[in-house]
Write an enzyme that holds these catalytic residues in place. Structure first.
Site, PDB file in Angstrom:
ATOM      1  N   ARG A 119       0.802  -1.233   0.000  1.00  0.00           N
ATOM      2  CA  ARG A 119       0.000   0.000   0.000  1.00  0.00           C
ATOM      3  C   ARG A 119       0.829   1.274   0.000  1.00  0.00           C
ATOM      4  O   ARG A 119       0.345   2.342   0.368  1.00  0.00           O
ATOM      5  CB  ARG A 119      -0.991   0.005   1.173  1.00  0.00           C
ATOM      6  CG  ARG A 119      -2.004  -1.125   1.087  1.00  0.00           C
ATOM      7  CD  ARG A 119      -3.099  -0.973   2.119  1.00  0.00           C
ATOM      8  NE  ARG A 119      -4.109  -2.017   1.920  1.00  0.00           N
ATOM      9  CZ  ARG A 119      -4.612  -2.752   2.899  1.00  0.00           C
ATOM     10  NH1 ARG A 119      -4.205  -2.573   4.149  1.00  0.00           N
ATOM     11  NH2 ARG A 119      -5.523  -3.661   2.646  1.00  0.00           N
ATOM     12  N   LYS A 141       3.228  10.940 -11.767  1.00  0.00           N
ATOM     13  CA  LYS A 141       2.434  10.029 -12.586  1.00  0.00           C
ATOM     14  C   LYS A 141       3.158   8.690 -12.689  1.00  0.00           C
ATOM     15  O   LYS A 141       4.310   8.643 -13.134  1.00  0.00           O
ATOM     16  CB  LYS A 141       2.214  10.598 -13.985  1.00  0.00           C
ATOM     17  CG  LYS A 141       1.060  11.551 -14.117  1.00  0.00           C
ATOM     18  CD  LYS A 141       0.827  11.842 -15.601  1.00  0.00           C
ATOM     19  CE  LYS A 141      -0.375  12.718 -15.825  1.00  0.00           C
ATOM     20  NZ  LYS A 141      -0.609  12.957 -17.262  1.00  0.00           N
ATOM     21  N   GLU A 183       9.966  16.829 -25.713  1.00  0.00           N
ATOM     22  CA  GLU A 183       9.263  17.232 -24.491  1.00  0.00           C
ATOM     23  C   GLU A 183       9.731  18.600 -24.009  1.00  0.00           C
ATOM     24  O   GLU A 183       8.949  19.379 -23.453  1.00  0.00           O
ATOM     25  CB  GLU A 183       9.463  16.186 -23.396  1.00  0.00           C
ATOM     26  CG  GLU A 183       8.765  14.854 -23.661  1.00  0.00           C
ATOM     27  CD  GLU A 183       7.266  14.886 -23.374  1.00  0.00           C
ATOM     28  OE1 GLU A 183       6.735  15.960 -23.044  1.00  0.00           O
ATOM     29  OE2 GLU A 183       6.624  13.824 -23.492  1.00  0.00           O
ATOM     30  N   LYS A 225       6.993  22.379 -15.350  1.00  0.00           N
ATOM     31  CA  LYS A 225       6.147  21.250 -14.978  1.00  0.00           C
ATOM     32  C   LYS A 225       5.758  21.330 -13.511  1.00  0.00           C
ATOM     33  O   LYS A 225       4.620  21.029 -13.138  1.00  0.00           O
ATOM     34  CB  LYS A 225       6.838  19.921 -15.264  1.00  0.00           C
ATOM     35  CG  LYS A 225       5.920  18.737 -14.945  1.00  0.00           C
ATOM     36  CD  LYS A 225       6.312  17.461 -15.616  1.00  0.00           C
ATOM     37  CE  LYS A 225       5.247  16.395 -15.400  1.00  0.00           C
ATOM     38  NZ  LYS A 225       5.569  15.118 -16.070  1.00  0.00           N
ATOM     39  N   GLU A 235      -4.420  15.997 -12.244  1.00  0.00           N
ATOM     40  CA  GLU A 235      -4.868  16.179 -13.624  1.00  0.00           C
ATOM     41  C   GLU A 235      -6.381  16.271 -13.756  1.00  0.00           C
ATOM     42  O   GLU A 235      -7.003  15.647 -14.606  1.00  0.00           O
ATOM     43  CB  GLU A 235      -4.338  15.024 -14.500  1.00  0.00           C
ATOM     44  CG  GLU A 235      -4.308  15.370 -15.985  1.00  0.00           C
ATOM     45  CD  GLU A 235      -3.610  14.315 -16.809  1.00  0.00           C
ATOM     46  OE1 GLU A 235      -2.632  14.672 -17.481  1.00  0.00           O
ATOM     47  OE2 GLU A 235      -4.036  13.140 -16.779  1.00  0.00           O
ATOM     48  N   ARG A 239      -3.487  20.464 -15.502  1.00  0.00           N
ATOM     49  CA  ARG A 239      -2.373  19.568 -15.808  1.00  0.00           C
ATOM     50  C   ARG A 239      -2.540  18.886 -17.161  1.00  0.00           C
ATOM     51  O   ARG A 239      -1.569  18.408 -17.755  1.00  0.00           O
ATOM     52  CB  ARG A 239      -2.207  18.526 -14.693  1.00  0.00           C
ATOM     53  CG  ARG A 239      -0.963  17.667 -14.866  1.00  0.00           C
ATOM     54  CD  ARG A 239      -0.651  16.836 -13.642  1.00  0.00           C
ATOM     55  NE  ARG A 239       0.531  16.015 -13.867  1.00  0.00           N
ATOM     56  CZ  ARG A 239       1.148  15.307 -12.934  1.00  0.00           C
ATOM     57  NH1 ARG A 239       0.700  15.312 -11.688  1.00  0.00           N
ATOM     58  NH2 ARG A 239       2.213  14.593 -13.232  1.00  0.00           N
ATOM     59  N   ASN A 243      -0.243  17.314 -21.781  1.00  0.00           N
ATOM     60  CA  ASN A 243      -0.435  16.253 -22.769  1.00  0.00           C
ATOM     61  C   ASN A 243      -0.529  16.805 -24.193  1.00  0.00           C
ATOM     62  O   ASN A 243      -1.040  16.105 -25.077  1.00  0.00           O
ATOM     63  CB  ASN A 243      -1.700  15.455 -22.443  1.00  0.00           C
ATOM     64  CG  ASN A 243      -1.527  14.593 -21.215  1.00  0.00           C
ATOM     65  OD1 ASN A 243      -0.544  13.872 -21.085  1.00  0.00           O
ATOM     66  ND2 ASN A 243      -2.480  14.673 -20.300  1.00  0.00           N
ATOM     67  N   HIS A 246      -0.024  14.523 -27.154  1.00  0.00           N
ATOM     68  CA  HIS A 246      -0.037  13.147 -26.670  1.00  0.00           C
ATOM     69  C   HIS A 246      -1.261  12.352 -27.132  1.00  0.00           C
ATOM     70  O   HIS A 246      -1.200  11.127 -27.194  1.00  0.00           O
ATOM     71  CB  HIS A 246       0.046  13.135 -25.142  1.00  0.00           C
ATOM     72  CG  HIS A 246       1.410  13.452 -24.608  1.00  0.00           C
ATOM     73  ND1 HIS A 246       2.056  14.626 -24.895  1.00  0.00           N
ATOM     74  CD2 HIS A 246       2.250  12.739 -23.795  1.00  0.00           C
ATOM     75  CE1 HIS A 246       3.232  14.636 -24.274  1.00  0.00           C
ATOM     76  NE2 HIS A 246       3.372  13.503 -23.624  1.00  0.00           N
ATOM     77  N   HIS A 250      -0.077   8.903 -28.436  1.00  0.00           N
ATOM     78  CA  HIS A 250      -0.453   7.619 -27.855  1.00  0.00           C
ATOM     79  C   HIS A 250      -1.142   6.723 -28.885  1.00  0.00           C
ATOM     80  O   HIS A 250      -0.987   5.492 -28.854  1.00  0.00           O
ATOM     81  CB  HIS A 250      -1.360   7.835 -26.649  1.00  0.00           C
ATOM     82  CG  HIS A 250      -0.643   8.398 -25.467  1.00  0.00           C
ATOM     83  ND1 HIS A 250      -1.303   8.876 -24.349  1.00  0.00           N
ATOM     84  CD2 HIS A 250       0.669   8.577 -25.207  1.00  0.00           C
ATOM     85  CE1 HIS A 250      -0.422   9.310 -23.475  1.00  0.00           C
ATOM     86  NE2 HIS A 250       0.785   9.141 -23.977  1.00  0.00           N
ATOM     87  N   HIS A 263       8.765   7.162 -27.264  1.00  0.00           N
ATOM     88  CA  HIS A 263       7.647   8.008 -26.864  1.00  0.00           C
ATOM     89  C   HIS A 263       7.852   9.446 -27.318  1.00  0.00           C
ATOM     90  O   HIS A 263       6.925  10.090 -27.849  1.00  0.00           O
ATOM     91  CB  HIS A 263       7.481   7.952 -25.340  1.00  0.00           C
ATOM     92  CG  HIS A 263       6.433   8.878 -24.815  1.00  0.00           C
ATOM     93  ND1 HIS A 263       5.101   8.778 -25.170  1.00  0.00           N
ATOM     94  CD2 HIS A 263       6.515   9.946 -23.968  1.00  0.00           C
ATOM     95  CE1 HIS A 263       4.409   9.739 -24.560  1.00  0.00           C
ATOM     96  NE2 HIS A 263       5.239  10.451 -23.832  1.00  0.00           N
TER      97      HIS A 263
END
Length: 431
Positions: A119, A141, A183, A225, A235, A239, A243, A246, A250, A263
């Site tokens: 956890r 993330k 990026e 960032k 997000e 936020r 992306n 993206h 993706h 990526h």
């Protein structure tokens, strides 16, 4: 060394940037840690494993090292389960600390392992690719991929430290540098037009990893960032602008198979597509679309995407994007360079973008390389002061002050001054 501090509701943590940071890794381990597990892959371990382990020995803790296979195609639940099995077999506990030593795959998967093992245990990001240094290691993330989409299974879980050693970038192939620079460019496009201008001016220096230039680029990217993460850690709103490009990227990665394009290569191409879409839905200037395309091409990333067999595949994958709501696709678009927002777009306009930015002739395995650059170059990047702590809440005002000072002083009139001339002096005239 410079430090950018990230302040989130659960506390704050430092991003340390500089040379030889890897040799100081032991100082980031909390004194009450019961053991350390270093997660990496065989490639990273061969290059940096010994340095990391030697640095950690000073802690006097038990150290374990586990390698996952190298590649985006291994960022999945099967690999994650193998990490859990290793940690359980070695009786690691809640006081253990996980060190993610590697690129985005290691950092994302390692962070998710830390978020869920017993956890939650503490972890440290030690990114070894440029893309991971400026993006995936910062902000909490963590995730693994699912066959139906990228990063769909994960958690928001912040590290206790991010240690960025610019020296490790020297071991990267040029293709990895190009992917990381995509990026970097993104931050200028969505938040800081003057930073984008600077990236255009000093692209050669960035490609060549000129120390002053690349250090500033990493530092500024992390500052920007951090600002967004502090405003919207999970997000729910702002936020999402991170992306940019993206949604297209993706879809490319999913459509051709994870790992075929890096990526950052997909993001570079996706930003060109997103800029084209912006021109249709926000009246983003066409000349700025061409600036985006030119810079993405300059750093060595693709600017034309594969067709993926037709638009149906594109839209099917985009509907699984995390920004989508009730199956409605949302895109990050630009009003202007430095200003982004999230909105939907008519399918016919997206189809037009796909028609203009895809080709059946595009190879699904990218072989793009950056153009030849001078071996010895010097960037006029702003100095990053030794041992400074930068609170990102103050960054926007400070950069506005610097920009105004540069304009008032007449900076930006030549390559030696740049738009961030910080001495407040007008360059000497040749007259």
């Amino acid at each position: 060394m410079s430090i950018v501090r990230v302040n989130v509701p659960g506390g704050s943590y430092p991003i340390q940037i500089g040379k030889n940071i890897l040799r100081q890794l032991g100082t980031s381990i909390p004194p009450d840690a019961s053991a350390i597990v270093v997660l990496s892959n065989p490639t990273v371990r061969a290059l940096h494993g010994d340095a990391a382990l030697n640095a950690l020995k000073v802690t006097g803790k038990d150290i374990y090292h586990f390698d996952i296979p190298d590649g985006e195609q291994y960022k999945n639940l099967d690999t994650l389960n193998s990490v859990f099995t290793f940690m359980l077999e070695n009786k690691l506990d809640r006081k253990s600390v996980l060190v993610a030593l590697g690129g985005g795959v290691v950092g994302d998967l390692g962070g998710f392992a830390a978020a869920t093992f017993m956890r939650g245990i503490r972890f440290i990001q030690v990114p070894t690719t440029l893309l991971a240094q400026v993006d995936s290691s910062v902000g909490g993330k963590t995730a693994v991929n699912h066959p139906l989409g990228k990063n769909l299974i994960g958690a928001f879980y912040q590290p206790i430290a991010v240690d960025i050693d610019i020296d490790v970038l020297k071991t990267l192939p040029q293709r990895e540098i190009s992917a990381g620079l995509a990026e970097v460019i993104k931050y200028g496009l969505i938040m800081d037009s003057e930073f984008f201008d600077w990236c255009e001016e000093f692209a050669d220096e960035l490609i060549a990893l000129e120390p002053e230039a690349i250090t500033y680029a990493i530092h500024r990217s992390c500052e920007l960032k951090a600002q967004v993460v502090e405003e919207d850690e999970k997000e729910s709103n702002r936020r999402m602008i991170l992306n940019f490009g993206h949604t297209f990227a993706h879809a490319i990665e999913n459509g051709i198979g994870y790992g075929e394009w890096l990526h950052g290569e997909a993001v570079g191409c996706g930003m060109v597509q997103a800029a084209e879409l912006s021109a249709l839905v926000t009246q983003f200037p066409k000349e700025d679309v061409e600036r985006v395309r030119a810079l993405v091409e300059k750093i060595g990333c693709p600017t034309v995407a594969p067709t993926l067999g037709g638009n149906d595949k594109w839209f099917e994958t985009m509907k699984l994007d995390k920004k989508a709501t009730a199956g409605k696709i949302k895109f990050v678009v630009l009003d202007k360079i430095g200003q982004a927002k999230v909105q939907g777009a008519p399918q016919e306009l997206v189809s037009l973008v796909l028609k203009n930015t895809t080709s059946a002739d595009v190879e699904t395995t990218s072989t793009s390389t950056a153009s030849e650059v001078p071996k010895t170059v010097k960037a006029a990047a702003p100095e990053v002061v030794e041992s400074t702590v930068v609170d990102s809440a103050e960054v926007a005002a400070e950069m506005a002050r610097r920009a105004q000072m540069a304009r008032d002083a007449g900076a930006g009139t030549g390559r030696t001054g740049g738009i961030y001339g910080v001495d407040g002096k007008r360059p000497d005239s040749d007259d």
